[in-house]
Design a protein around this motif. Structure first.
Motif, mmCIF file in Angstrom:
data_model
loop_
_atom_site.group_PDB
_atom_site.id
_atom_site.type_symbol
_atom_site.label_atom_id
_atom_site.label_comp_id
_atom_site.label_asym_id
_atom_site.label_seq_id
_atom_site.Cartn_x
_atom_site.Cartn_y
_atom_site.Cartn_z
ATOM 1 N N ASP A 90 -7.246 7.126 -0.707
ATOM 2 C CA ASP A 90 -6.473 5.971 -0.246
ATOM 3 C C ASP A 90 -7.477 4.947 0.281
ATOM 4 O OD1 ASP A 90 -5.126 4.105 1.285
ATOM 5 O OD2 ASP A 90 -3.790 5.543 2.246
ATOM 6 N N GLY A 123 0.823 -1.205 0.000
ATOM 7 C CA GLY A 123 0.000 0.000 0.000
ATOM 8 C C GLY A 123 0.855 1.253 0.000
ATOM 9 N N ALA A 124 1.937 1.232 0.781
ATOM 10 C CA ALA A 124 2.806 2.413 0.837
ATOM 11 C C ALA A 124 3.362 2.718 -0.547
ATOM 12 C CB ALA A 124 3.946 2.163 1.826
ATOM 13 N N GLN A 139 -7.253 0.301 2.920
ATOM 14 C CA GLN A 139 -7.974 -0.451 3.960
ATOM 15 C C GLN A 139 -9.468 -0.595 3.642
ATOM 16 O OE1 GLN A 139 -8.200 -0.311 8.813
ATOM 17 N NE2 GLN A 139 -6.276 0.020 7.805
HETATM 18 N N1 PLP Z 1 -2.939 3.331 3.603
HETATM 19 C C1 PLP Z 1 -3.809 2.863 4.493
HETATM 20 C C2 PLP Z 1 -5.147 3.531 4.617
HETATM 21 C C3 PLP Z 1 -3.499 1.767 5.299
HETATM 22 O O1 PLP Z 1 -4.386 1.313 6.203
HETATM 23 C C4 PLP Z 1 -2.235 1.156 5.148
HETATM 24 C C5 PLP Z 1 -1.847 0.013 6.007
HETATM 25 O O2 PLP Z 1 -2.353 -0.210 7.072
HETATM 26 C C6 PLP Z 1 -1.352 1.672 4.194
HETATM 27 C C7 PLP Z 1 -1.734 2.755 3.440
HETATM 28 C C8 PLP Z 1 0.003 1.055 3.994
HETATM 29 O O3 PLP Z 1 -0.102 -0.187 3.379
HETATM 30 P P1 PLP Z 1 1.118 -1.240 3.444
HETATM 31 O O4 PLP Z 1 1.253 -1.626 4.880
HETATM 32 O O5 PLP Z 1 0.682 -2.363 2.556
HETATM 33 O O6 PLP Z 1 2.312 -0.530 2.932
#
Ligand code: PLP
Length: 387
Positions: A217, A100-101, A220
């Motif tokens: 975003d 996600g990041a 989640q």
């Molecule tokens: N954005 C949101 C809303 C999230 O809840 C998360 C992870 O909890 C992320 C981004 C980051 O995702 P990742 O942990 O797969 O990098």
């Protein structure tokens, strides 16, 4: 497993002294044969539960055929998944990522590129207090998580933060330097704090009027977690850029940066990655999307979400605790006393996995396929742990 082996795992979070060896549906099992009812599911990742047959079959079938042909070539599952995601979101182009990041990092890059071309070099992104967008340097700077404020200086510049659900503050924060507004429809890590539907609609209108992009975003909230395929559907809006992760891969590392034709301005060389869009995980993504998009699947998620809400409300009322927040199967119970982390630790002792994103909040993110019986069992295990 002995402690000298565990000692080689880098210490980046506090973990209880259990080692998980097996998962099936809503259940996990550790090395001692203890079973845990899992209402976190890898932080809302295993949307179909642990090792669902559909994901296992997709992995087996694709692994025997093609795992990674290199991002220099098209592969069939990547193209198919891009089409599924684009058509279901109403957006146009998809870049697959491994977390996600990374998807959010890509969204920030895409917005900056767009600002350079279409808005006179504007680069600032307005985000919200309490938001969480990931753990790369830019996504930590974008996040409004208080614990990140003093970490890893100097910060990546270009992020302005405003309170969530405060339209006047957002309006005041948008300037000639602004290229985008970036929001979660429900702030998950902050403790399940929803952006109201009215606010999301007003933000969509404001961003259009001011000529800036709206980035949602949905890492989640996406892929059925809120009872709709995407959280933005509840408000009847559509972003210019959407990020997905977690549930999209049903447990394997898969995320996506999705953009409208207008916002999709990357040129060759701007974005890429060795593992991005590999056939193995894309095949799993296709299997997950085909399952979640079945007409009755999301009806069932909404019905199960209503049942979990009602059971949590009854539990809360019986013990003098607070509200139940959230949507679908992303829910939180507000505690009026005690420490949520201690409740979560006591629950683990009783074979139940829940999470405490805040000292006064318990969070529930079970498999979208969780049964009513498993919800009843969760309540029975949680009740004796509540203060
Ligand atoms: N954005 C949101 C809303 C999230 O809840 C998360 C992870 O909890 C992320 C981004 C980051 O995702 P990742 O942990 O797969 O990098």
């Amino acid at each position: 497993m002995d402690t000298t082996t565990i000692a080689h795992v880098m210490h980046v979070t506090e973990r209880p002294p259990v080692v998980m060896v097996r998962g099936e549906g809503s259940w996990l099992e550790d090395t001692e044969g203890r079973r845990y009812l899992d209402f976190i599911q890898g932080w809302a990742v295993n949307c179909l539960g642990h090792s669902p047959p559909i994901v296992v079959a997709a992995l087996r079938e694709q692994a025997g055929r093609l795992i990674n042909c290199s991002p220099a070539y098209h592969n069939e599952p990547m193209a198919r998944l891009a089409r599924l995601v684009a058509e279901s979101s109403g957006l146009d182009h998809v870049f697959f990522c491994n977390s996600g990041a990374e998807a959010n990092e890509g969204a920030i890059k895409l917005a900056r590129k767009w600002g350079g071309r279409r808005r006179g070099g504007a680069f600032e992104i307005v985000t919200t207090h309490g938001s969480f967008h990931g753990r790369t340097l830019a996504t930590m700077a974008a996040s409004g998580k208080p614990a990140f404020e003093t970490l890893f200086e100097p910060k990546v510049p270009g992020f302005v933060k405003v309170p969530l659900n405060d339209l006047a503050a957002l309006d005041g924060a948008i300037s000639d330097r602004t290229v985008a507004v970036m929001l979660e429809p429900i702030q998950g890590e902050a403790g399940v704090v929803p952006a109201s539907d009215d606010y999301l609609r007003a933000v969509r209108q404001l961003t259009r009027e001011r000529g800036v992009l709206l980035i949602l975003d949905e890492i989640q909230t996406g892929i059925g977690r809120t009872g709709r395929l995407f959280g933005f559907e509840h408000a009847g809006v559509r972003p210019d850029i959407l990020t997905l992760g977690k549930g999209l891969g049903g447990g394997v590392p898969l995320a996506a940066l999705v953009a409208s034709d207008e916002a999709s301005c990357f040129e060759p060389g701007d974005q890429g990655g060795t593992f991005n869009g590999n056939a193995l995980v894309a095949a799993v993504g296709c299997a997950v999307m085909e399952t979640v998009c079945r007409p009755t699947f999301l009806d069932a998620v909404r019905a199960t979400g209503a049942y979990l809400t009602e059971r949590l409300q009854r539990l809360s009322a019986g013990h003098g605790h607070g509200e139940v927040r959230g949507r679908g199967l992303l829910l939180a119970l507000a505690l009026t006393r005690g420490d949520a982390a201690k409740v979560a630790a006591a629950a683990l002792e009783r074979g139940l996995i829940v999470n405490a994103p805040r000292p006064d909040t318990l969070r529930f993110m079970p498999a979208l396929t969780v049964s009513h019986e498993e919800i009843d069992e969760m309540i029975a295990r949680l009740e004796p742990c509540l203060p």
